[in-house]
Motif scaffolding. Structure first.
Motif, PDB file in Angstrom:
ATOM      1  N   ALA A  81     119.829 177.203   7.784  1.00  0.00           N
ATOM      2  CA  ALA A  81     120.224 176.236   8.813  1.00  0.00           C
ATOM      3  C   ALA A  81     119.222 175.096   8.901  1.00  0.00           C
ATOM      4  CB  ALA A  81     120.359 176.942  10.166  1.00  0.00           C
ATOM      5  N   ALA A  82     117.930 175.407   8.804  1.00  0.00           N
ATOM      6  CA  ALA A  82     116.912 174.360   8.857  1.00  0.00           C
ATOM      7  C   ALA A  82     117.017 173.443   7.644  1.00  0.00           C
ATOM      8  CB  ALA A  82     115.516 174.992   8.934  1.00  0.00           C
ATOM      9  N   VAL A 129     121.191 166.908   6.246  1.00  0.00           N
ATOM     10  CA  VAL A 129     122.087 166.037   7.021  1.00  0.00           C
ATOM     11  C   VAL A 129     121.291 164.920   7.682  1.00  0.00           C
ATOM     12  CG1 VAL A 129     123.580 165.981   9.056  1.00  0.00           C
ATOM     13  CG2 VAL A 129     123.837 167.800   7.379  1.00  0.00           C
ATOM     14  N   THR A 130     120.128 165.247   8.256  1.00  0.00           N
ATOM     15  CA  THR A 130     119.308 164.224   8.907  1.00  0.00           C
ATOM     16  C   THR A 130     118.828 163.190   7.898  1.00  0.00           C
ATOM     17  OG1 THR A 130     118.560 165.889  10.490  1.00  0.00           O
ATOM     18  CG2 THR A 130     117.268 163.882  10.360  1.00  0.00           C
ATOM     19  N   THR A 131     118.413 163.632   6.729  1.00  0.00           N
ATOM     20  CA  THR A 131     117.975 162.702   5.680  1.00  0.00           C
ATOM     21  C   THR A 131     119.126 161.810   5.247  1.00  0.00           C
ATOM     22  OG1 THR A 131     116.353 164.327   4.938  1.00  0.00           O
ATOM     23  CG2 THR A 131     116.884 162.554   3.412  1.00  0.00           C
ATOM     24  N   ALA A 139     119.732 159.201   7.937  1.00  0.00           N
ATOM     25  CA  ALA A 139     118.657 158.209   7.958  1.00  0.00           C
ATOM     26  C   ALA A 139     118.770 157.242   6.780  1.00  0.00           C
ATOM     27  CB  ALA A 139     117.301 158.917   7.941  1.00  0.00           C
ATOM     28  N   VAL A 140     119.065 157.758   5.591  1.00  0.00           N
ATOM     29  CA  VAL A 140     119.196 156.898   4.416  1.00  0.00           C
ATOM     30  C   VAL A 140     120.373 155.943   4.587  1.00  0.00           C
ATOM     31  CG1 VAL A 140     119.781 156.907   1.949  1.00  0.00           C
ATOM     32  CG2 VAL A 140     118.029 158.460   2.828  1.00  0.00           C
ATOM     33  N   ARG A 141     121.494 156.445   5.088  1.00  0.00           N
ATOM     34  CA  ARG A 141     122.659 155.574   5.290  1.00  0.00           C
ATOM     35  C   ARG A 141     122.351 154.474   6.305  1.00  0.00           C
ATOM     36  NH1 ARG A 141     127.780 157.451   3.560  1.00  0.00           N
ATOM     37  NH2 ARG A 141     127.641 159.474   2.573  1.00  0.00           N
ATOM     38  N   SER A 162     127.089 152.684   7.986  1.00  0.00           N
ATOM     39  CA  SER A 162     127.215 153.626   9.110  1.00  0.00           C
ATOM     40  C   SER A 162     127.415 155.034   8.559  1.00  0.00           C
ATOM     41  CB  SER A 162     128.389 153.236  10.001  1.00  0.00           C
ATOM     42  OG  SER A 162     129.592 153.352   9.292  1.00  0.00           O
ATOM     43  N   PRO A 163     126.881 156.030   9.255  1.00  0.00           N
ATOM     44  CA  PRO A 163     127.063 157.411   8.793  1.00  0.00           C
ATOM     45  C   PRO A 163     128.526 157.828   8.877  1.00  0.00           C
ATOM     46  CG  PRO A 163     125.817 157.348  10.870  1.00  0.00           C
ATOM     47  CD  PRO A 163     126.072 155.941  10.455  1.00  0.00           C
TER      48      PRO A 163
END
Length: 186
Positions: A38-39, A45-47, A50-52, A58-59
């Motif tokens: 999960a981590a 997903v967070t990366t 952030a990259v988008r 837009s994400p």
């Protein structure tokens, strides 16, 4: 890391043998693995988001699927179910560790008192306040281990009433060294 290196690292840990772990160990190991997965997924997903955002795009927004909604509903039901349990209270005296003696007790006592060996209450009619004492602790010591919370609460108020001239209006402000007269135990 290659598959051979990863397999060697796992084989080097004897605790990962299912026969040695038992059910509890497997449950803990499985939970730890799930937490790592999960981590890792959260990091990916967070990366991605952030990259988008840094690239000016837009994400991607997706609607929640049926499984995700079901898991979310189950989590909500667990939270609501855990907080819907009524609180139980009674007038039995709770067990207070010696390190907390003299501190105010909570509004409600929970749980049954643990048996403890306490010397019989002293028959004297006065007591000298020691550091860390409170009127509650003095009343509790005077009445003995079989006294209920209601009896202790009534008795410390009687101690305060009898010694109001020495203590003052605030029963929480007693000083070490003060000599307090104790009312008779009913």
């Amino acid at each position: 890391m290659t598959v051979a290196t990863g397999g060697f690292a796992l084989a080097a840990i004897p605790a990962l043998d299912p026969r040695a772990l038992g059910f509890t160990g497997l449950l803990v190991a499985g939970s730890a693995a799930g937490t790592l997965v999960a981590a890792g997924w959260l990091w990916v997903v967070t990366t991605d988001v952030a990259v988008r955002l840094l690239r000016g795009r837009s994400p991607v927004v997706r609607r929640a699927g049926a499984v995700r909604l079901l898991v979310l509903a189950a989590c909500g039901a667990v939270v609501i179910g855990a907080s819907a349990t009524p609180a139980g209270a009674d007038d039995r005296r709770p067990s207070v560790p010696a390190s907390l003696s003299g501190l105010p007790l909570p509004d409600r006592a929970t749980g049954a008192p643990a048996p403890r060996s306490v010397p019989a209450p002293a028959p004297s009619t006065s007591v000298r306040v020691r550091p860390g004492d409170s009127l509650w602790a003095i009343a509790e010591e005077r009445l003995g281990p079989r006294a209920t919370v209601v009896e202790v609460a009534a008795y410390w108020q009687r101690i305060h009433a009898r010694n109001r001239s020495a203590i003052g209006p605030d029963p929480d402000l007693i000083l070490p060294g003060q000599l307090l007269e104790l009312p008779p135990v009913d």
